[in-house]
Design an enzyme around this catalytic site. Structure first.
Site, PDB file in Angstrom:
ATOM      1  N   CYS A   1       0.868  -1.181   0.000  1.00  0.00           N
ATOM      2  CA  CYS A   1       0.000   0.000   0.000  1.00  0.00           C
ATOM      3  C   CYS A   1       0.902   1.228   0.000  1.00  0.00           C
ATOM      4  O   CYS A   1       2.120   1.123   0.134  1.00  0.00           O
ATOM      5  CB  CYS A   1      -0.853   0.053   1.261  1.00  0.00           C
ATOM      6  SG  CYS A   1      -2.015  -1.310   1.404  1.00  0.00           S
TER       7      CYS A   1
ATOM      8  N   ASN B   1       1.146   0.612   5.803  1.00  0.00           N
ATOM      9  CA  ASN B   1       1.530  -0.250   4.694  1.00  0.00           C
ATOM     10  C   ASN B   1       2.160  -1.473   5.326  1.00  0.00           C
ATOM     11  O   ASN B   1       3.108  -1.339   6.105  1.00  0.00           O
ATOM     12  CB  ASN B   1       2.555   0.474   3.798  1.00  0.00           C
ATOM     13  CG  ASN B   1       3.198  -0.449   2.790  1.00  0.00           C
ATOM     14  OD1 ASN B   1       2.579  -1.404   2.328  1.00  0.00           O
ATOM     15  ND2 ASN B   1       4.442  -0.183   2.448  1.00  0.00           N
ATOM     16  N   GLY B   2       1.625  -2.647   5.035  1.00  0.00           N
ATOM     17  CA  GLY B   2       2.203  -3.861   5.607  1.00  0.00           C
ATOM     18  C   GLY B   2       1.144  -4.914   5.826  1.00  0.00           C
ATOM     19  O   GLY B   2       0.088  -4.890   5.195  1.00  0.00           O
TER      20      GLY B   2
ATOM     21  N   TYR C   1      10.532  -4.465  -7.891  1.00  0.00           N
ATOM     22  CA  TYR C   1       9.266  -4.248  -8.585  1.00  0.00           C
ATOM     23  C   TYR C   1       8.387  -3.145  -8.017  1.00  0.00           C
ATOM     24  O   TYR C   1       7.828  -2.343  -8.772  1.00  0.00           O
ATOM     25  CB  TYR C   1       8.501  -5.583  -8.568  1.00  0.00           C
ATOM     26  CG  TYR C   1       7.117  -5.544  -9.134  1.00  0.00           C
ATOM     27  CD1 TYR C   1       6.896  -5.451 -10.503  1.00  0.00           C
ATOM     28  CD2 TYR C   1       6.006  -5.628  -8.281  1.00  0.00           C
ATOM     29  CE1 TYR C   1       5.605  -5.432 -11.019  1.00  0.00           C
ATOM     30  CE2 TYR C   1       4.713  -5.610  -8.794  1.00  0.00           C
ATOM     31  CZ  TYR C   1       4.516  -5.513 -10.157  1.00  0.00           C
ATOM     32  OH  TYR C   1       3.254  -5.497 -10.667  1.00  0.00           O
TER      33      TYR C   1
ATOM     34  N   GLY D   1      -0.985   0.696  -4.922  1.00  0.00           N
ATOM     35  CA  GLY D   1      -2.287   0.119  -4.634  1.00  0.00           C
ATOM     36  C   GLY D   1      -3.351   0.804  -5.449  1.00  0.00           C
ATOM     37  O   GLY D   1      -3.451   2.029  -5.431  1.00  0.00           O
TER      38      GLY D   1
ATOM     39  N   ASP E   1      12.201  -9.745 -17.608  1.00  0.00           N
ATOM     40  CA  ASP E   1      11.114  -9.330 -16.717  1.00  0.00           C
ATOM     41  C   ASP E   1      11.668  -9.204 -15.299  1.00  0.00           C
ATOM     42  O   ASP E   1      12.757  -9.704 -14.995  1.00  0.00           O
ATOM     43  CB  ASP E   1       9.960 -10.335 -16.775  1.00  0.00           C
ATOM     44  CG  ASP E   1       8.625  -9.687 -16.410  1.00  0.00           C
ATOM     45  OD1 ASP E   1       8.621  -8.529 -15.938  1.00  0.00           O
ATOM     46  OD2 ASP E   1       7.578 -10.337 -16.601  1.00  0.00           O
ATOM     47  N   ASP E   2      10.883  -8.527 -14.429  1.00  0.00           N
ATOM     48  CA  ASP E   2      11.360  -8.357 -13.046  1.00  0.00           C
ATOM     49  C   ASP E   2      11.330  -9.655 -12.275  1.00  0.00           C
ATOM     50  O   ASP E   2      12.167  -9.894 -11.410  1.00  0.00           O
ATOM     51  CB  ASP E   2      10.523  -7.273 -12.329  1.00  0.00           C
ATOM     52  CG  ASP E   2       9.040  -7.529 -12.451  1.00  0.00           C
ATOM     53  OD1 ASP E   2       8.538  -8.443 -11.799  1.00  0.00           O
ATOM     54  OD2 ASP E   2       8.387  -6.813 -13.237  1.00  0.00           O
TER      55      ASP E   2
END
Ligand code: SF4
Length: 489
Positions: free
Chosen positions: A2, A100-101, A255, A28, A361-362
């Site tokens: 988030c 966030n978490g 990412y 998010g 790609d990541d």
């Protein structure tokens, strides 16, 4: 994952919060919310993107020189509007909070808060647990006016009870704003200052880019286990309340974070270039004949440019992305994920026809997206399709807030790179090593001694993740996915 922002300003903060949230929308896209304060709280939350939730009318209504904003990607709980952050309690003082978490002992604490403290938690959002634990701890201080020691002690209480990852911003009405990172500092959190009045304005944010865009400077990290408190007179107090090894999430650099952000003083863009340079060394060992390097847009671009440069190969942006389609990673149902790749990426056929292509790609998570991309490139007539991931194989669930929590979903689980190549239909898969991923991050900040690399190596830094817990979280995720699917139908 988030995004969170908190501002203690000199005039209405809505505009800054709105701009800041737009800059971290990538963290998010499920829901967003803002609560401001001007003697009372003003709230607006909803499902969808920041630009769709907030209107010119919101600017008129969300008054106050203090506010917290949040953009949400659901981890625990589904994607219901009432689960959007920030959350609020009216006692003690009145507190608003966003984070966030992911709290891993969420259920146990929810039960305890009801049975022991008679607090009913009315959502499936884990920040409500942190907020109520904090409120209980703060109330037990019985202070009429809060001093920093009361706040530090209350957060210490949170640290003792709440397990998992959490970077938190909160405002206590008429008392001050605080921010803290969990004892291991798994998720990022920064703060900065802006000289725009008699006293400076302060802002906290998940990523430095939000502070840049809002015009804040002197940017610093909130350290692992540290509480930063701005009191009634805006005096800044800092205290390291917990002393655990700082273990930031490696996936932020791979990412999640924007390339123009600094995470724990490491520029994400430079780190991705270094990841490309290191992966090029691994690719060279394979002695592959490659005609062209093509990134899977957008995150893989920086690493792919560096791979092409290091291997002296042409670089082509031959997969064109429609930016107006949501992240496939976030889409819950497999068939949705598949069809969304076709809608999202369109190939420039001439760049693939008859060529040996190295796709970059990541990461490779479930393998469905990678398989669809390989198929797309083959349909264009590519002679060979090699697939390079600039992060190591993902094999273990993330319990700290990322929606890849079901072990069986990982294509690399119990599989060698050659087996993964067969599963996604590529001629070869080359992964970054975990050692090199850590090395790339440390090239920007050699002081980082520990990391959370649990999704790669299964070692959870908080150390309290049991098999039982993993099972429960997986079941929880499945329910959330099913609920989301119903909402999307
Ligand atoms: S498990 Fe992986 S994604 Fe989750 S916090 Fe750790 S490094 Fe980040």
């Amino acid at each position: 994952m988030c995004g969170v922002i908190g501002i203690l300003g000199n005039s209405d903060v809505f505009k800054d919060l709105y701009q800041g949230l737009l800059s971290i929308q990538h963290r998010g896209q499920d829901s967003a919310g803002i609560i401001t304060y001007d003697g009372r709280f003003h709230t607006k939350k909803g499902n969808g993107l920041v630009r769709d939730i907030f209107t010119p009318e919101s600017a008129g209504r969300l008054r106050g020189r203090v506010g917290i904003g949040h953009t949400r990607y659901p981890t625990i709980g589904g994607g219901r509007g009432e689960d959007a952050q920030p959350f609020q309690v009216n006692s003690p003082f009145g507190i608003i909070m966003a984070h966030n978490g992911n709290v891993i002992n969420y259920k146990e604490l929810k039960k305890e808060l009801f049975e022991k403290h008679h607090r009913l938690l009315d959502s499936d959002n884990d920040v409500e647990v942190i907020l109520n634990v904090f409120a209980v701890e703060l109330a037990s201080e019985r202070a009429r006016d809060l001093e920093p020691r009361h706040v530090f002690k209350a957060v210490d209480g949170v640290y003792r009870k709440v397990k998992g990852s959490y970077s938190v911003v909160a405002y206590i009405a008429e008392q001050g704003m605080l921010a803290f990172r969990d004892p291991y500092g798994i998720k990022p959190l920064v703060f900065g200052i802006r000289a725009d009045g008699l006293q400076p304005s302060y802002a906290f944010a998940s990523e430095s880019v939000a502070l840049n865009i809002m015009g804040f400077s002197q940017i610093e990290n909130v350290a692992a286990g540290e509480v930063v408190f701005l009191d009634r007179s805006r005096t800044l107090h800092r205290k390291k309340v917990a002393d655990c090894p700082h273990s930031p999430c490696l996936f932020e650099w791979v990412y999640f974070a924007r390339p123009d952000s600094f995470i724990d003083n490491v520029n994400v863009y430079l780190c991705r270039l270094e990841l490309g340079r290191l992966l090029a060394e691994e690719i060279r060992k394979e002695n592959l004949k490659v005609d062209v390097v093509v990134p899977v847009p957008d995150s893989a671009r920086d690493a792919a440019i560096e791979i092409a440069r290091a291997l002296n190969l042409p670089y082509r942006e031959a997969l064109v992305k429609n930016r107006y389609i949501g992240r496939t990673f976030i889409m819950p149902a497999e068939d949705k994920r598949k069809s969304s790749v076709r809608q999202k990426l369109n190939p420039i056929t001439s760049e693939f026809k008859g060529k040996k292509v190295l796709l970059v790609d990541d990461s490779i998570v479930r393998g469905n997206t990678s398989r669809a991309i390989v198929e797309l490139v083959r349909e264009c007539g590519a002679e060979k399709v090699y697939f390079a991931s600039y992060s190591p194989p993902l094999r273990f669930p993330c319990v700290y807030g990322i929606d890849m929590q079901t072990r069986t979903e990982f294509v690399a689980r119990n599989a060698t790179p050659d087996q993964v190549a067969r599963k996604i239909g590529a001629d070869k898969v080359i992964y970054q090593t975990l050692e090199n991923l850590k090395k790339a991050v440390r090239s920007g900040n050699p002081k980082i001694s520990h990391f959370c690399a649990a999704c790669f190596d299964g070692v959870y830094p908080t150390g309290d993740v049991t098999a039982e817990m993993l099972k429960e979280i997986e079941a929880e995720r499945k329910t959330a996915h099913d609920a989301q699917l119903e909402l999307n139908i």
